[in-house]
Scaffold this motif. Structure first.
Motif, PDB file in Angstrom:
ATOM      1  N   SER A 250       7.486  12.861  14.302  1.00  0.00           N
ATOM      2  CA  SER A 250       8.632  13.753  14.138  1.00  0.00           C
ATOM      3  C   SER A 250       9.701  13.161  13.235  1.00  0.00           C
ATOM      4  CB  SER A 250       9.253  14.060  15.509  1.00  0.00           C
ATOM      5  OG  SER A 250      10.050  12.968  15.966  1.00  0.00           O
ATOM      6  N   GLY A 251       9.655  11.855  13.025  1.00  0.00           N
ATOM      7  CA  GLY A 251      10.686  11.190  12.243  1.00  0.00           C
ATOM      8  C   GLY A 251      11.831  10.668  13.086  1.00  0.00           C
ATOM      9  N   ASN A 259      13.656  13.577  19.895  1.00  0.00           N
ATOM     10  CA  ASN A 259      12.601  14.530  19.560  1.00  0.00           C
ATOM     11  C   ASN A 259      12.348  15.405  20.782  1.00  0.00           C
ATOM     12  OD1 ASN A 259       8.985  14.192  19.261  1.00  0.00           O
ATOM     13  ND2 ASN A 259      10.254  15.870  18.585  1.00  0.00           N
ATOM     14  N   SER A 260      12.493  16.707  20.607  1.00  0.00           N
ATOM     15  CA  SER A 260      12.233  17.660  21.681  1.00  0.00           C
ATOM     16  C   SER A 260      10.911  18.355  21.387  1.00  0.00           C
ATOM     17  CB  SER A 260      13.365  18.686  21.770  1.00  0.00           C
ATOM     18  OG  SER A 260      13.200  19.502  22.903  1.00  0.00           O
ATOM     19  N   THR A 390      22.361  11.601  18.352  1.00  0.00           N
ATOM     20  CA  THR A 390      22.847  11.911  17.018  1.00  0.00           C
ATOM     21  C   THR A 390      21.975  12.983  16.380  1.00  0.00           C
ATOM     22  OG1 THR A 390      21.518  10.133  16.032  1.00  0.00           O
ATOM     23  CG2 THR A 390      23.745   9.584  16.703  1.00  0.00           C
ATOM     24  N   ALA A 391      22.572  13.788  15.533  1.00  0.00           N
ATOM     25  CA  ALA A 391      21.863  14.865  14.845  1.00  0.00           C
ATOM     26  C   ALA A 391      21.142  14.294  13.615  1.00  0.00           C
ATOM     27  CB  ALA A 391      22.853  15.946  14.440  1.00  0.00           C
ATOM     28  N   PRO A 392      20.095  15.005  13.174  1.00  0.00           N
ATOM     29  CA  PRO A 392      19.541  16.230  13.771  1.00  0.00           C
ATOM     30  C   PRO A 392      18.527  15.928  14.867  1.00  0.00           C
ATOM     31  CG  PRO A 392      18.412  15.760  11.713  1.00  0.00           C
ATOM     32  CD  PRO A 392      19.479  14.691  11.868  1.00  0.00           C
ATOM     33  N   LEU A 393      18.321  16.919  15.722  1.00  0.00           N
ATOM     34  CA  LEU A 393      17.284  16.855  16.741  1.00  0.00           C
ATOM     35  C   LEU A 393      15.970  17.289  16.112  1.00  0.00           C
ATOM     36  CD1 LEU A 393      16.579  16.599  19.835  1.00  0.00           C
ATOM     37  CD2 LEU A 393      17.011  19.060  19.973  1.00  0.00           C
ATOM     38  N   ALA A 394      14.931  16.499  16.274  1.00  0.00           N
ATOM     39  CA  ALA A 394      13.620  16.852  15.732  1.00  0.00           C
ATOM     40  C   ALA A 394      12.895  17.780  16.694  1.00  0.00           C
ATOM     41  CB  ALA A 394      12.789  15.603  15.472  1.00  0.00           C
ATOM     42  N   SER A 446       8.913   7.467   4.714  1.00  0.00           N
ATOM     43  CA  SER A 446       8.180   7.982   3.557  1.00  0.00           C
ATOM     44  C   SER A 446       7.062   8.939   3.944  1.00  0.00           C
ATOM     45  CB  SER A 446       7.588   6.818   2.746  1.00  0.00           C
ATOM     46  OG  SER A 446       6.639   6.095   3.522  1.00  0.00           O
ATOM     47  N   MET A 447       6.527   8.816   5.161  1.00  0.00           N
ATOM     48  CA  MET A 447       5.344   9.588   5.526  1.00  0.00           C
ATOM     49  C   MET A 447       5.646  10.876   6.279  1.00  0.00           C
ATOM     50  SD  MET A 447       2.663   6.530   6.568  1.00  0.00           S
ATOM     51  CE  MET A 447       1.255   7.629   6.755  1.00  0.00           C
ATOM     52  N   VAL A 448       6.871  11.027   6.804  1.00  0.00           N
ATOM     53  CA  VAL A 448       7.213  12.233   7.566  1.00  0.00           C
ATOM     54  C   VAL A 448       7.981  13.200   6.673  1.00  0.00           C
ATOM     55  CG1 VAL A 448       8.449  13.160   9.554  1.00  0.00           C
ATOM     56  CG2 VAL A 448       7.266  10.960   9.746  1.00  0.00           C
ATOM     57  N   ARG A 449       7.399  14.348   6.424  1.00  0.00           N
ATOM     58  CA  ARG A 449       8.024  15.368   5.593  1.00  0.00           C
ATOM     59  C   ARG A 449       8.719  16.404   6.471  1.00  0.00           C
ATOM     60  NH1 ARG A 449       3.411  16.994   1.076  1.00  0.00           N
ATOM     61  NH2 ARG A 449       3.356  14.979  -0.017  1.00  0.00           N
TER      62      ARG A 449
END
Length: 493
Positions: A250-251, A259-260, A390-394, A446-449
């Motif tokens: 999720s990053g 991450n939710s 902290t934002a953003p929530l994934a 680098s791998m999470v878009r």
């Protein structure tokens, strides 16, 4: 494929409940190969078992499919994740002595109580509570219910991912601290609780060595190379549970990020610099590969309540209609099944609906909103425990297929959210493999878009303050939500 087109790829393998998934990913996040294979199990009442041999067959098929258009040497490393709490016993050679008790096998209720009592002081210090779904309770159940004509003395404890990594390497290997957590591993002292094992009568079992996620376990052996299509000598690194893998995908990997995961049920996972101590024991902490802590909890509300209430319905149409009911005329507590696990523990909790929905669309809206209101309560609870948010929530999970629900959740939570392009647990394991083999040069950034960034609409969010207070009051009135948690949620939620 010619040499001029080759590039470094990283393979992630996810052992799920219904399938094995494999993903070959480049360092820019591009997916170059994917494969899957179905899994089946045996369910009856609280029993849910799978045959470990089927996992290995599924891995071989899924990996070969993912690599079908690639050169084996393109893959520079791999990692494996699996369902949390799934466990079996093997002989010293790694061959199964028992079926695997899956993550949601619920037969070990008495064993969970015994395990909790035996190590109560330790579990309190660690901030969690042994539940029937945990592997430690299941090991005690297996020890008390051995298969006919099977001696378990000296049997080796094996998690789902361990079984596959052992087959890849060609011999039994260490487990990782992520999978070991629900087996009772003490992440603070980095040791097995031998005194608890002695008291429970489990001292005759062989508990494996434990290493940090991302540790090199070995390399792909000749037999595994033949079966999977991987190159012999490919590094195999220790993985994590599927929930932690999804968090990596999720990053959400920096301190304060959360991450939710919303699918059938709701899971919230975050990153903190130190363990998040939870006196109620409904939240537990994994350890990340970089030394941070990964607190998380799983609620029993979720999208499963929608499919139960509206089987076979056109959910896209209902989304459009629900948008006209903000807020709904009813407040829902949409449990998927009896009992709640997070942000409070209440075995007798049941779903409820306060008020009378005007129509089908209003009822659907109440369920969508109810899940988001519980999500808001979960975030209020982790803040109460002192966690930074902290934002953003994934946002990940199957529910992210609904753009309307994504926006509604951001509105009710009052914080920006982002939806990754790929949020599969297999991607998280590809990220972990890259991070480990390159010593951090390649990883999540680098791998999470990111596919979508969602900004909350404050004017919409304010409409849900009253429904949130109504839900909190109702949960406290029923004796499920502790008064201190309810008070904090009213003031800071």
């Amino acid at each position: 494929m010619s040499d001029t087109h080759r590039q470094d790829l990283w393979l992630g393998i996810d052992l799920g409940t219904q399938s094995v998934r494999a993903l070959a990913v480049a360092e820019d996040g591009a997916v170059h190969g994917r494969g899957s294979a179905p899994l089946t199990g045996e369910r009856s009442g609280g029993r849910h078992e799978q045959l470990p041999a089927a996992w290995w067959e599924g891995v071989c098929a899924a990996v070969r499919q993912a690599l079908s258009a690639l050169h084996p040497s393109d893959v520079r490393g791999l990692a494996v994740c699996s369902t949390s709490g799934t466990v079996l016993l093997t002989g010293p050679d790694g061959n199964p002595l028992t079926p695997a008790l899956m993550y949601d096998d619920s037969r070990a209720e008495a064993e969970a109580r015994d395990a909790q009592q035996a190590g109560d002081g330790l579990w309190q210090a660690l901030g969690h509570r042994i539940q029937p779904s945990w592997a430690l309770a299941k090991l005690l159940w297996l020890d008390r219910h051995p298969p006919p004509d099977t001696a378990l003395a000296g049997a080796r404890v094996c998690h789902q991912a361990d079984f596959v990594t052992s087959r890849l390497v060609g011999h039994p290997v260490a487990t990782d601290s992520s999978h070991a957590l629900k087996t009772g591993y003490d992440l603070h002292s980095r040791s097995w609780p031998l005194a608890v094992h002695e008291q429970l009568g489990l001292h005759g079992l062989d508990f494996p060595d434990v290493v940090a996620p991302g540790t090199l376990l070995g390399t792909v052996c000749p037999d595994a190379a033949t079966r999977t299509g991987l190159a012999e000598g490919t590094p195999v690194v220790a993985g994590m549970t599927d929930g932690c893998a999804a968090q990596l995908a999720s990053g959400a990997w920096d301190i304060g990020r959360w991450n939710s995961v919303l699918g059938t049920t709701l899971v919230l996972k975050g990153v903190t610099a130190t363990p998040l101590h939870d006196p109620a024991g409904v939240l537990y902490n994994h350890r990340s590969p970089d030394g941070n802590w990964l607190p998380g909890g799983a609620s029993s509300v979720g999208a499963g309540a929608l499919t139960a209430a509206f089987p076979g319905a056109d959910l896209v149409r209902l989304d459009r209609l629900a948008a006209h009911h903000e807020p709904s005329g009813a407040v829902a507590y949409p449990l998927v099944s009896r009992g709640e696990r997070f942000p409070f523990l209440a075995a007798d909790a049941e779903p409820f609906l306060l008020g009378q929905p005007a129509d089908e669309a209003d009822h659907f809206a109440a369920l969508l909103q109810g899940v988001a209101l519980v999500e808001r309560l979960c975030l209020a609870y982790v803040r109460q425990l002192g966690a930074p948010v902290t934002a953003p929530l994934a946002l990940t999970g199957g529910a992210t297929a609904s753009p309307y629900w994504n926006q509604l959740r951001a509105d009710i939570l009052g914080m920006p959210a982002e939806v990754p392009e790929h949020a599969e647990s297999a991607l998280g394991m590809a990220v972990l493999a890259a991070h480990a083999v390159t010593h951090g040069a390649v990883g999540p950034r680098s791998m999470v878009r990111i596919r979508t960034l969602i900004e909350p609409r404050p004017e919409v969010g304010r409409r849900f303050d009253a429904p949130f207070a109504t839900l909190v009051d109702a949960l406290e009135h029923r004796g499920w939500l502790p008064p201190l948690t309810a008070a904090h949620a009213r003031e800071h939620g």
